[in-house]
Design a protein around this motif. Structure first.
Motif, PDB file in Angstrom:
ATOM      1  N   ILE A 513       0.854  -1.195   0.000  1.00  0.00           N
ATOM      2  CA  ILE A 513       0.000   0.000   0.000  1.00  0.00           C
ATOM      3  C   ILE A 513       0.886   1.240   0.000  1.00  0.00           C
ATOM      4  O   ILE A 513       1.908   1.271   0.702  1.00  0.00           O
ATOM      5  CB  ILE A 513      -0.927   0.028   1.238  1.00  0.00           C
ATOM      6  N   LYS A 514       0.507   2.247  -0.772  1.00  0.00           N
ATOM      7  CA  LYS A 514       1.192   3.536  -0.726  1.00  0.00           C
ATOM      8  C   LYS A 514       0.439   4.458   0.232  1.00  0.00           C
ATOM      9  O   LYS A 514      -0.674   4.874  -0.059  1.00  0.00           O
ATOM     10  CB  LYS A 514       1.251   4.179  -2.108  1.00  0.00           C
ATOM     11  N   ARG A 515       1.037   4.729   1.360  1.00  0.00           N
ATOM     12  CA  ARG A 515       0.387   5.601   2.353  1.00  0.00           C
ATOM     13  C   ARG A 515       0.237   7.010   1.805  1.00  0.00           C
ATOM     14  O   ARG A 515       1.175   7.564   1.210  1.00  0.00           O
ATOM     15  CB  ARG A 515       1.206   5.635   3.641  1.00  0.00           C
ATOM     16  N   VAL A 516      -0.936   7.616   2.037  1.00  0.00           N
ATOM     17  CA  VAL A 516      -1.189   8.959   1.505  1.00  0.00           C
ATOM     18  C   VAL A 516      -1.176  10.029   2.592  1.00  0.00           C
ATOM     19  O   VAL A 516      -1.054  11.212   2.277  1.00  0.00           O
ATOM     20  CB  VAL A 516      -2.534   9.010   0.755  1.00  0.00           C
ATOM     21  N   THR A 517      -1.299   9.658   3.830  1.00  0.00           N
ATOM     22  CA  THR A 517      -1.298  10.640   4.910  1.00  0.00           C
ATOM     23  C   THR A 517       0.125  10.899   5.385  1.00  0.00           C
ATOM     24  O   THR A 517       0.961   9.991   5.433  1.00  0.00           O
ATOM     25  CB  THR A 517      -2.139  10.151   6.102  1.00  0.00           C
ATOM     26  N   GLU A 518       0.370  12.151   5.756  1.00  0.00           N
ATOM     27  CA  GLU A 518       1.674  12.481   6.314  1.00  0.00           C
ATOM     28  C   GLU A 518       1.761  11.979   7.749  1.00  0.00           C
ATOM     29  O   GLU A 518       0.743  11.747   8.410  1.00  0.00           O
ATOM     30  CB  GLU A 518       1.896  13.994   6.253  1.00  0.00           C
ATOM     31  N   ASN A 519       2.961  11.816   8.243  1.00  0.00           N
ATOM     32  CA  ASN A 519       3.139  11.333   9.608  1.00  0.00           C
ATOM     33  C   ASN A 519       2.500  12.260  10.630  1.00  0.00           C
ATOM     34  O   ASN A 519       2.028  11.820  11.683  1.00  0.00           O
ATOM     35  CB  ASN A 519       4.628  11.158   9.912  1.00  0.00           C
ATOM     36  N   SER A 520       2.468  13.558  10.327  1.00  0.00           N
ATOM     37  CA  SER A 520       1.837  14.505  11.258  1.00  0.00           C
ATOM     38  C   SER A 520       0.343  14.272  11.359  1.00  0.00           C
ATOM     39  O   SER A 520      -0.258  14.457  12.426  1.00  0.00           O
ATOM     40  CB  SER A 520       2.121  15.937  10.816  1.00  0.00           C
ATOM     41  N   ILE A 636      -1.090  28.405  11.552  1.00  0.00           N
ATOM     42  CA  ILE A 636      -0.362  27.260  11.018  1.00  0.00           C
ATOM     43  C   ILE A 636      -0.969  26.886   9.682  1.00  0.00           C
ATOM     44  O   ILE A 636      -2.198  26.928   9.511  1.00  0.00           O
ATOM     45  CB  ILE A 636      -0.388  26.067  12.001  1.00  0.00           C
ATOM     46  N   THR A 637      -0.130  26.523   8.732  1.00  0.00           N
ATOM     47  CA  THR A 637      -0.595  26.071   7.426  1.00  0.00           C
ATOM     48  C   THR A 637      -0.245  24.598   7.270  1.00  0.00           C
ATOM     49  O   THR A 637       0.911  24.194   7.445  1.00  0.00           O
ATOM     50  CB  THR A 637       0.055  26.882   6.290  1.00  0.00           C
ATOM     51  N   LEU A 638      -1.261  23.808   6.947  1.00  0.00           N
ATOM     52  CA  LEU A 638      -1.091  22.368   6.788  1.00  0.00           C
ATOM     53  C   LEU A 638      -1.175  21.993   5.320  1.00  0.00           C
ATOM     54  O   LEU A 638      -2.063  22.459   4.595  1.00  0.00           O
ATOM     55  CB  LEU A 638      -2.180  21.609   7.562  1.00  0.00           C
ATOM     56  N   ARG A 639      -0.264  21.129   4.909  1.00  0.00           N
ATOM     57  CA  ARG A 639      -0.375  20.560   3.568  1.00  0.00           C
ATOM     58  C   ARG A 639      -1.555  19.589   3.521  1.00  0.00           C
ATOM     59  O   ARG A 639      -2.073  19.165   4.569  1.00  0.00           O
ATOM     60  CB  ARG A 639       0.925  19.836   3.208  1.00  0.00           C
ATOM     61  N   PRO A 640      -2.003  19.184   2.325  1.00  0.00           N
ATOM     62  CA  PRO A 640      -3.057  18.163   2.250  1.00  0.00           C
ATOM     63  C   PRO A 640      -2.635  16.882   2.975  1.00  0.00           C
ATOM     64  O   PRO A 640      -1.469  16.461   2.909  1.00  0.00           O
ATOM     65  CB  PRO A 640      -3.199  17.931   0.741  1.00  0.00           C
ATOM     66  N   SER A 641      -3.565  16.300   3.709  1.00  0.00           N
ATOM     67  CA  SER A 641      -3.334  15.050   4.461  1.00  0.00           C
ATOM     68  C   SER A 641      -2.236  15.185   5.497  1.00  0.00           C
ATOM     69  O   SER A 641      -1.554  14.219   5.832  1.00  0.00           O
ATOM     70  CB  SER A 641      -3.029  13.878   3.514  1.00  0.00           C
ATOM     71  N   ALA A 642      -2.075  16.400   6.024  1.00  0.00           N
ATOM     72  CA  ALA A 642      -1.109  16.642   7.105  1.00  0.00           C
ATOM     73  C   ALA A 642      -1.863  17.051   8.359  1.00  0.00           C
ATOM     74  O   ALA A 642      -3.075  17.294   8.331  1.00  0.00           O
ATOM     75  CB  ALA A 642      -0.111  17.727   6.696  1.00  0.00           C
ATOM     76  N   GLY A 643      -1.121  17.148   9.468  1.00  0.00           N
ATOM     77  CA  GLY A 643      -1.767  17.509  10.723  1.00  0.00           C
ATOM     78  C   GLY A 643      -0.771  18.106  11.693  1.00  0.00           C
ATOM     79  O   GLY A 643       0.382  18.390  11.349  1.00  0.00           O
ATOM     80  N   PHE A 644      -1.218  18.284  12.928  1.00  0.00           N
ATOM     81  CA  PHE A 644      -0.328  18.797  13.970  1.00  0.00           C
ATOM     82  C   PHE A 644      -0.857  18.380  15.332  1.00  0.00           C
ATOM     83  O   PHE A 644      -2.036  18.049  15.483  1.00  0.00           O
ATOM     84  CB  PHE A 644      -0.217  20.331  13.907  1.00  0.00           C
ATOM     85  N   VAL A 645       0.019  18.412  16.316  1.00  0.00           N
ATOM     86  CA  VAL A 645      -0.379  18.329  17.718  1.00  0.00           C
ATOM     87  C   VAL A 645       0.316  19.461  18.457  1.00  0.00           C
ATOM     88  O   VAL A 645       1.388  19.918  18.047  1.00  0.00           O
ATOM     89  CB  VAL A 645      -0.025  16.969  18.365  1.00  0.00           C
ATOM     90  N   MET A 646      -0.323  19.908  19.530  1.00  0.00           N
ATOM     91  CA  MET A 646       0.228  20.991  20.331  1.00  0.00           C
ATOM     92  C   MET A 646      -0.022  20.663  21.791  1.00  0.00           C
ATOM     93  O   MET A 646      -1.119  20.204  22.147  1.00  0.00           O
ATOM     94  CB  MET A 646      -0.446  22.313  19.952  1.00  0.00           C
ATOM     95  N   VAL A 647       0.966  20.860  22.622  1.00  0.00           N
ATOM     96  CA  VAL A 647       0.841  20.643  24.058  1.00  0.00           C
ATOM     97  C   VAL A 647       1.004  21.985  24.750  1.00  0.00           C
ATOM     98  O   VAL A 647       2.000  22.688  24.526  1.00  0.00           O
ATOM     99  CB  VAL A 647       1.888  19.643  24.585  1.00  0.00           C
ATOM    100  N   LEU A 648       0.021  22.348  25.583  1.00  0.00           N
ATOM    101  CA  LEU A 648       0.059  23.617  26.302  1.00  0.00           C
ATOM    102  C   LEU A 648       0.059  23.339  27.798  1.00  0.00           C
ATOM    103  O   LEU A 648      -0.904  22.771  28.335  1.00  0.00           O
ATOM    104  CB  LEU A 648      -1.141  24.493  25.933  1.00  0.00           C
ATOM    105  N   LYS A 649       1.155  23.734  28.457  1.00  0.00           N
ATOM    106  CA  LYS A 649       1.231  23.485  29.896  1.00  0.00           C
ATOM    107  C   LYS A 649       2.125  24.514  30.565  1.00  0.00           C
ATOM    108  O   LYS A 649       2.781  25.305  29.897  1.00  0.00           O
ATOM    109  CB  LYS A 649       1.729  22.079  30.190  1.00  0.00           C
TER     110      LYS A 649
END
Length: 649
Positions: A513-520, A636-649
């Motif tokens: 399978i060719k993965r289409v989602t980014e690791n983010s 923040i600007t995300l590419r297609p099929s990308a994401g992010f996580v943020m920790v606030l403490k």
């Protein structure tokens, strides 16, 4: 237009105080008065209701009614009496969900309904600030055998309403006749009235947008006497009716005896709550109606209820790796990641055996890792070959199996391949949950129905699949290619009320399978998806490619959430959700669209906490980390099929 005019006429009569008191609606409002429900008898002597929110029609005149073999409450109806509107409230804790401490407030009114034979039906409405719920109860002792025939409940939407719906699959289709299992892709942003693509109905929860309001339709509080419902596959003019399951969706006993398909009871017969969460998207996404209307928790030992994270070999490696040595490696992997469990999947009884299972449990215990094992729920209702099979069909069998597993030290079971939604199958689920509670064993249902708030009533139920999950993206490129939009959709429907065992997150390759989602994107799923036990699909080799700060994030990731805040999003396109555990906020977002997505995040709710952002690096498989300090906003600007996580403490 006729129904809109009818509503306005009926409401007008009520406001004017006409002498036609029989037709004057009873109006129940939410505590904040934004939602109002009108309940009335039509000119045809049927029972109906309508819903307004913020002075806009949400549910147009829609039908109410229940038909039993010996009592018909769908015609010749009168309202014998009604209670006064009373405030109701509930305060409860939830171990598996998006909030840990929940307070529910609503206004309630109960109606005593008579048919032409003077038989009685009890109808109860509850209206809260985030939606409407109603249910039927037949307690008339003169109706001896209360057996369901039909329900006329409907939800009438304006014709310009849009819908986001998952088709029900046809029973006894699919691999080894295992459908239906709520494992279809959603049809997104379709016109109301569009027939179901498979002809078997639409699954709950069903999402609609009408005017300025979103509506999420589902059910909760289902008991062992009732079947699980769905919406009818046809909805002419935007009228969706509640429909029963298909005839094969029943429990079949070892002696071949077939269980009941439809609701029945010799005692009181009480339907699930039909629930309509409504408002803007933040209101929908933060609503807890799906558990607010569920029954309170049964007694389960507190020490047995332990949400957590799990390693799991089968998601990527499949059948050939359910071996002693591989599972021992995955125990080490779980320990390294500071996770809580390792799941040993199908055919472990043949490939590992009980004696070696005891060795794995003992080895895992030394590393503070619990072992979960797979079981096949089925008897003769499908053709699945995997074992252990046909060992949970009776109370006596379950008692022996659960006691044996408890003695070995197993912490819980993943139980797969149920037959659907018939009343006898719902009773089977219920019996399993009750028997497992006795031994303090955790549960995960796969190939299963939507839990409908069961995680509140049975707090040892950690998660349920009921989604076209990660495994399908390892079977076909088509499922992989559509996964980003599918994930972004499921967050707005399937996972709003109930835990979802999607089994997320892969950083490495998937065979063939060719993965289409980014690791983010994959990392963001760990926060976005609610599951009492999050079974991570990634294997040790894939995790080894992640930087240390990503591993640290996954090691520290909370097992339970105290609060949720919807930041931004749109079904099937993108989502940004914040979750709080203790004093720490976690925010995650994904972009499922074909173009770059710029998000302007308001972080003011986090009280100026320092934020660390993890998102994509220069390539699809890389990460980057940035300390953004105590900013109150961030773009923040995300590419297609990308994401992010943020920790606030």
């Amino acid at each position: 237009m006729k129904k809109i005019a009818s509503i306005l006429l009926v409401i007008g009569v009520g406001v004017l105080g006409s002498g036609c008191s029989k037709k004057v609606p009873d109006v129940i409002t939410s505590p904040d008065t934004n939602i109002s429900v009108s309940v009335f008898v039509t000119e045809q002597n049927t029972l109906a209701y309508s819903v307004m929110r913020a002075a806009q029609p949400v549910i147009l005149q829609s039908d109410l009614g229940l038909q039993l073999t010996s009592a018909d409450f769908t015609q010749g109806i009168t309202i014998e009496s009604r209670s006064r509107v009373i405030p109701v409230s509930d305060d409860y804790t939830l171990r598996v969900g998006k909030k840990s401490h929940i307070t529910y407030h609503a206004n309630e009114q109960t109606f005593s309904i008579l048919n032409a034979q003077q038989q009685k039906l009890i109808l109860t409405f509850r209206v809260s600030d985030d939606g409407v719920a109603f249910r039927y109860a037949v307690k008339d002792s003169l109706i001896a055998n209360k057996t369901f025939v039909n329900e006329t409940t409907s939800f009438q939407f304006a014709e310009n309403t849009r819908a986001w719906l998952q088709p029900m699959s046809v029973a006894q289709t699919g691999w080894s006749n295992t459908n239906p299992s709520y494992e279809e892709h959603y049809q997104m942003d379709i016109a109301v009235g569009t027939p179901s693509t498979l002809g078997a109905g639409w699954a709950f929860p069903a999402l609609f947008k009408t005017g300025d309001n979103w509506v999420l339709v589902s059910e909760a509080g289902i008991n062992r006497d009732w079947h699980a419902s769905r919406l009818h596959h046809e909805s002419p003019n935007g009228e969706y009716r509640v429909a029963p399951p298909q005839s094969p969706e029943i429990f079949i006993a070892p002696n071949g005896e077939k269980g009941a398909l439809l609701a029945n009871s010799s005692d009181d017969l009480i339907s699930p709550w039909r629930i309509l969460a409504m408002g803007d998207l933040p209101r929908i996404m933060e609503s807890t109606l799906g558990t607010d209307l569920a029954e309170p928790a049964i007694s389960v030992p507190d020490e047995a209820i332990k949400p957590g994270h799990a390693s799991w070999s089968w998601a990527i490696l499949k059948d050939d790796f359910t071996t002693f040595d591989v599972q021992k490696t995955f125990i080490d992997y779980a320990a390294e990641m500071h996770w809580d469990y390792t799941l040993i999947d199908a055919d472990w009884d043949k490939k590992i055996g009980y004696e070696k299972l005891q060795e794995l449990v003992d080895y895992a215990a030394q590393k503070n890792i619990g072992i979960l094992v797979w079981y096949n729920s089925s008897g003769d209702w499908n053709k699945t070959p995997y074992s252990p099979k046909s060992e949970l069909l009776s109370h006596e069998q379950r008692k022996a199996v659960f006691a044996r597993l408890k003695k070995i030290g197993v912490k819980g079971l993943k139980i797969d391949f149920f037959a659907g939604d018939g009343q006898s199958m719902i009773a089977y689920y219920t019996d399993i949950m009750i028997d497992a509670a006795t031994e303090g064993l955790l549960l995960n249902f796969h190939g299963a129905t939507l839990p409908r708030g069961w995680q509140r009533t049975y707090p040892h139920l950690m998660t349920v699949e009921a989604i076209k999950g990660f495994e399908f993206t390892t079977f076909s490129q088509a499922d992989q290619d559509s996964v980003a939009a599918h994930v972004a959709m499921s967050l707005f429907a399937r996972n709003v009320f109930d835990p979802m065992d999607f089994t997320p997150m892969a950083f490495g390759d998937i065979p063939n399978i060719k993965r289409v989602t980014e690791n983010s994107f994959e990392l963001a799923e760990s926060v976005l998806m609610i599951s009492g036990i999050q079974h991570f699909a990634e294997i040790p080799e894939g995790m080894a490619t992640a930087p240390e700060y990503v591993k640290q994030f996954l090691q520290d990731l909370p097992r339970e959430w105290d609060e949720v805040k919807f930041i931004d999003g749109y079904p099937g396109k993108y989502a940004v959700i914040a979750r709080r555990a203790g004093d720490v906020w976690y925010i995650a977002g994904i972009n499922a669209e074909q173009d770059n997505k710029t998000l302007n995040l308001d972080l003011g709710f986090a009280a100026h906490k320092n934020a660390v952002l993890i998102t994509s690096g220069d390539t699809e498989r890389s990460f980057s980390q940035q300390d953004i300090g105590a900013a109150t906003t961030h773009t923040i600007t995300l590419r297609p099929s990308a994401g992010f996580v943020m920790v606030l403490k």
